[in-house]
Design a protein around this motif. Structure first.
Motif, mmCIF file in Angstrom:
data_model
loop_
_atom_site.group_PDB
_atom_site.id
_atom_site.type_symbol
_atom_site.label_atom_id
_atom_site.label_comp_id
_atom_site.label_asym_id
_atom_site.label_seq_id
_atom_site.Cartn_x
_atom_site.Cartn_y
_atom_site.Cartn_z
ATOM 1 N N GLN A 1 64.052 -114.399 -2.426
ATOM 2 C CA GLN A 1 63.163 -114.054 -1.225
ATOM 3 C C GLN A 1 62.217 -112.548 -1.249
ATOM 4 O O GLN A 1 61.633 -112.489 -0.600
ATOM 5 C CB GLN A 1 64.139 -114.067 -0.017
ATOM 6 C CG GLN A 1 64.946 -112.738 -0.022
ATOM 7 C CD GLN A 1 66.283 -112.743 1.180
ATOM 8 O OE1 GLN A 1 66.207 -113.900 1.996
ATOM 9 N NE2 GLN A 1 66.613 -111.571 1.662
ATOM 10 N N ASP A 2 62.878 -111.723 -2.190
ATOM 11 C CA ASP A 2 62.154 -110.585 -2.448
ATOM 12 C C ASP A 2 61.272 -110.454 -3.716
ATOM 13 O O ASP A 2 61.023 -109.561 -4.171
ATOM 14 C CB ASP A 2 63.179 -109.514 -2.432
ATOM 15 C CG ASP A 2 63.924 -109.004 -1.133
ATOM 16 O OD1 ASP A 2 63.072 -109.053 -0.026
ATOM 17 O OD2 ASP A 2 65.012 -109.199 -1.280
ATOM 18 N N GLU B 1 66.323 -100.016 -4.465
ATOM 19 C CA GLU B 1 65.765 -99.618 -3.269
ATOM 20 C C GLU B 1 64.734 -100.367 -2.662
ATOM 21 O O GLU B 1 63.901 -100.926 -3.084
ATOM 22 C CB GLU B 1 65.234 -98.360 -3.679
ATOM 23 C CG GLU B 1 64.597 -97.378 -2.607
ATOM 24 C CD GLU B 1 64.074 -96.030 -3.142
ATOM 25 O OE1 GLU B 1 64.418 -94.974 -2.856
ATOM 26 O OE2 GLU B 1 63.316 -96.090 -4.063
ATOM 27 N N GLY B 2 64.914 -100.825 -1.515
ATOM 28 C CA GLY B 2 64.133 -101.640 -0.425
ATOM 29 C C GLY B 2 64.075 -103.069 -0.945
ATOM 30 O O GLY B 2 63.291 -103.810 -0.484
ATOM 31 N N VAL B 3 65.041 -103.470 -1.759
ATOM 32 C CA VAL B 3 65.247 -104.710 -1.958
ATOM 33 C C VAL B 3 66.472 -105.626 -1.362
ATOM 34 O O VAL B 3 67.328 -104.923 -1.529
ATOM 35 C CB VAL B 3 65.147 -105.155 -3.615
ATOM 36 C CG1 VAL B 3 65.516 -106.741 -3.716
ATOM 37 C CG2 VAL B 3 63.737 -104.694 -3.939
ATOM 38 N N ASN B 4 66.339 -106.801 -0.716
ATOM 39 C CA ASN B 4 67.588 -107.398 -0.155
ATOM 40 C C ASN B 4 68.462 -106.537 0.804
ATOM 41 O O ASN B 4 69.447 -106.205 0.813
ATOM 42 C CB ASN B 4 68.716 -107.864 -1.266
ATOM 43 C CG ASN B 4 69.725 -108.825 -0.798
ATOM 44 O OD1 ASN B 4 69.318 -109.495 0.069
ATOM 45 N ND2 ASN B 4 70.971 -108.853 -1.319
ATOM 46 N N VAL B 5 67.490 -106.321 1.852
ATOM 47 C CA VAL B 5 67.846 -105.288 3.020
ATOM 48 C C VAL B 5 68.432 -106.205 4.030
ATOM 49 O O VAL B 5 67.893 -107.246 4.579
ATOM 50 C CB VAL B 5 66.609 -104.316 3.526
ATOM 51 C CG1 VAL B 5 67.197 -103.640 4.687
ATOM 52 C CG2 VAL B 5 66.176 -103.484 2.667
ATOM 53 N N LYS C 1 67.869 -111.207 -11.955
ATOM 54 C CA LYS C 1 66.863 -111.707 -10.981
ATOM 55 C C LYS C 1 65.856 -110.515 -11.074
ATOM 56 O O LYS C 1 64.685 -110.650 -10.328
ATOM 57 C CB LYS C 1 67.244 -111.690 -9.367
ATOM 58 C CG LYS C 1 67.992 -113.064 -9.102
ATOM 59 C CD LYS C 1 68.422 -112.920 -7.805
ATOM 60 C CE LYS C 1 69.008 -114.237 -7.209
ATOM 61 N NZ LYS C 1 67.924 -114.945 -6.757
ATOM 62 N N VAL C 2 65.879 -109.561 -11.985
ATOM 63 C CA VAL C 2 65.110 -108.309 -12.153
ATOM 64 C C VAL C 2 64.689 -108.063 -13.656
ATOM 65 O O VAL C 2 65.306 -108.707 -14.514
ATOM 66 C CB VAL C 2 65.528 -107.183 -11.567
ATOM 67 C CG1 VAL C 2 65.908 -107.148 -10.056
ATOM 68 C CG2 VAL C 2 66.615 -106.664 -12.420
#
Length: 107
Positions: A20-21, A41-45, A72-73
């Motif tokens: 989703q991100d 940071e800022g992912v999967n909040v 996933k990264v």
């Protein structure tokens, strides 16, 4: 239990390649090698409902990053501007450095 090795470490800049991100970029805040996950940071909040635990500790709805699978990264290369695969070079003094396989830039 066997220890897993992650391809990223704390402090790396990564880009999300699936989920989703997808397309988001951020810094790795924490690595969890036993689970094979990382916190970016800022992912999967996620939203979390926190109960007040006293007069000085406020309750309410808080937003915090949840772990995602490290697969996933990809490491982010500033020169290429995208997520890239990396290689490892050993310098003359014995120091290991990671480099971008696309452009050869040190990561």
């Amino acid at each position: 239990m066997e220890r897993k090795k992650l391809h990223v470490k704390k402090g790396d800049i990564v880009t999300v390649i699936s989920g989703q991100d997808k397309g988001k970029k951020g810094k790795v805040l924490k690595a969890l090698p036993k689970e094979g996950k990382i916190i970016v940071e800022g992912v999967n909040v996620v939203t979390k409902h926190k109960k007040a635990r006293g007069p000085q500790d406020q309750g309410g709805i808080i937003h915090q990053e949840a772990p995602i699978y490290s697969s996933k990264v990809m490491l982010f290369c500033n020169n290429c501007g995208t997520g890239v695969r990396y290689g490892v070079k050993i310098l003359a003094d014995g120091e290991k450095i990671r480099y971008c396989k696309k452009c050869g830039e040190t990561l």
